[in-house]
Design an enzyme around this catalytic site. Structure first.
Site, PDB file in Angstrom:
ATOM      1  N   GLN A  23      39.561  23.890  -1.401  1.00 38.47           N
ATOM      2  CA  GLN A  23      39.323  23.205  -0.443  1.00 38.47           C
ATOM      3  C   GLN A  23      39.221  24.340   0.960  1.00 38.47           C
ATOM      4  OE1 GLN A  23      39.324  18.373   0.115  1.00 38.47           O
ATOM      5  NE2 GLN A  23      41.406  19.714   1.268  1.00 38.47           N
ATOM      6  N   HIS A  81      51.517  14.529   1.620  1.00 37.14           N
ATOM      7  CA  HIS A  81      50.985  14.711   2.884  1.00 37.14           C
ATOM      8  C   HIS A  81      51.713  14.587   4.060  1.00 37.14           C
ATOM      9  CE1 HIS A  81      47.587  12.263   0.032  1.00 37.14           C
ATOM     10  NE2 HIS A  81      47.275  12.642   0.482  1.00 37.14           N
ATOM     11  N   GLY A  87      46.743  20.928   2.125  1.00 40.61           N
ATOM     12  CA  GLY A  87      48.068  21.739   1.360  1.00 40.61           C
ATOM     13  C   GLY A  87      46.740  22.333   0.390  1.00 40.61           C
ATOM     14  N   SER A 107      47.855  12.402  -4.950  1.00 40.02           N
ATOM     15  CA  SER A 107      47.450  10.484  -4.463  1.00 40.02           C
ATOM     16  C   SER A 107      46.742   9.797  -6.639  1.00 40.02           C
ATOM     17  CB  SER A 107      45.948  10.414  -3.863  1.00 40.02           C
ATOM     18  OG  SER A 107      46.435  10.905  -2.424  1.00 40.02           O
TER      19      SER A 107
HETATM   20  O1  PAF Z   1      42.180  16.485   0.414  1.00 39.86           O
HETATM   21  C1  PAF Z   1      41.361  15.737   0.623  1.00 39.86           C
HETATM   22  O2  PAF Z   1      41.850  14.630   1.331  1.00 39.86           O
HETATM   23  C2  PAF Z   1      40.378  15.159   1.398  1.00 39.86           C
HETATM   24  O3  PAF Z   1      38.993  15.809   0.581  1.00 39.86           O
HETATM   25  C3  PAF Z   1      40.190  15.175   2.672  1.00 39.86           C
HETATM   26  C4  PAF Z   1      39.938  16.893   3.638  1.00 39.86           C
HETATM   27  C5  PAF Z   1      40.745  14.772   3.668  1.00 39.86           C
HETATM   28  C6  PAF Z   1      38.341  15.350   2.882  1.00 39.86           C
HETATM   29  O4  PAF Z   1      37.825  13.932   2.497  1.00 39.86           O
END
Ligand code: PAF
Length: 279
Positions: free
Chosen positions: A153, A37, A147, A186
């Site tokens: 995603q 992050h 990421g 995480s």
């Molecule tokens: O990748 C993540 O941490 C989550 O899927 C996101 C993009 C913050 C959406 O809740």
């Protein structure tokens, strides 16, 4: 660092920044921040004038209640890390701030919703697109940073941005790995010592495919990589697949270009994903 927890407050802050002509970078997260992050925060700071980080554990993207309950929430530590890493604004709303009761979201994710993560986590991308749309609407960022670990995603959000012509540039950032190769996540904090040691197999399997790509057929590569997961009862492989980089269509011809190998596997009770671009 300014901390805001309502959309109304955020709108005032964003309005002031916009009035000064400043560009805004958004790093959407669910907290439990790690160096992956923080590398997104760093990139945002390099590219945008102001960096907004959101922390919101989004209930609609969890297909598994236990996973949602067990999701780590070390908020004080997160705030400290963001302060130390130059985040300008932290947006951390409660669930009621982001969702009305009984609210629906009809966005059609398309083909990506039935493959890989979409297949194993039904409804996941509906929830992701729902919240990311809301975050984009609240923050109105010029750029948003995601990421590569969650590569599918990224593709799904990219499609949504195109479908709605949203005025935001997506920036895909490299995977950050532990010294042994495990992708930072995480969820890694939930691994016990033995599981943590075992979890490196995801990276080893991806690397095996990359390093032996020209040596074996697709079927052999797949089989040999799968065998790496068979030897340990802590591991439950969901998939390891070589796919087209843009569509995530499974590929089985060596002539194909732009490939990525993606893996998902339970290590004990913890579900991990990873991927590696092949060409
Ligand atoms: O990748 C993540 O941490 C989550 O899927 C996101 C993009 C913050 C959406 O809740």
């Amino acid at each position: 660092m300014k901390i805001v927890d309502t959309k109304a407050e955020l709108a005032v802050v964003i309005g002031q920044l916009r009035a000064k002509g400043l560009s805004i970078g958004l790093v959407p997260t669910m907290g439990a921040l790690h160096n992956g992050h923080l590398s997104l925060v760093k990139q945002s700071r390099q590219k945008a004038d102001v960096t907004v980080v959101s922390i919101f554990v989004n209930p609609t993207q969890f297909d598994n209640k236990e996973d949602l309950q067990n999701y780590p929430r070390p908020i004080d530590q997160d705030i400290l890390q963001l302060e130390q890493n130059g985040c300008d604004v932290l947006f951390m709303p409660e669930v009621a701030e982001m969702y009305e009761t009984g609210e629906s979201w009809d966005y059609e994710v398309g083909d990506l919703d039935s493959k890989l993560e979409g297949e194993f986590r039904p409804g996941h991308y509906k929830g992701v697109t729902q919240i990311v749309y809301k975050l984009f609407d609240a923050v109105k960022p010029d750029m948003a940073f995601f990421g590569q670990k969650d590569y599918q995603q990224y593709l799904v959000i990219n499609k949504m941005v195109r479908d709605f012509s949203l005025p935001v540039n997506l920036v895909l950032c490299n995977i950050v790995r532990e010294p042994d190769g495990l992708a930072m996540s995480s969820r890694n904090v939930r691994l016990n010592a033995e599981e943590r040691k075992t979890s490196v197999v995801l990276y080893e399997a991806l690397l095996f495919i990359k390093q032996h790509f020209y040596e074996y057929t697709f079927a052999e590569l797949q089989h040999k990589a799968e065998q790496l997961f068979d030897t340990n009862p802590l591991l439950q492989l969901e998939y390891i697949k070589i796919c087209d980089l843009n569509t995530l269509e499974e590929i089985n011809t060596k002539e194909a270009k732009n490939l990525i190998v993606l893996v998902a596997c339970y290590v004990g009770n913890v579900r991990l994903i990873d991927n590696m671009i092949l060409s």
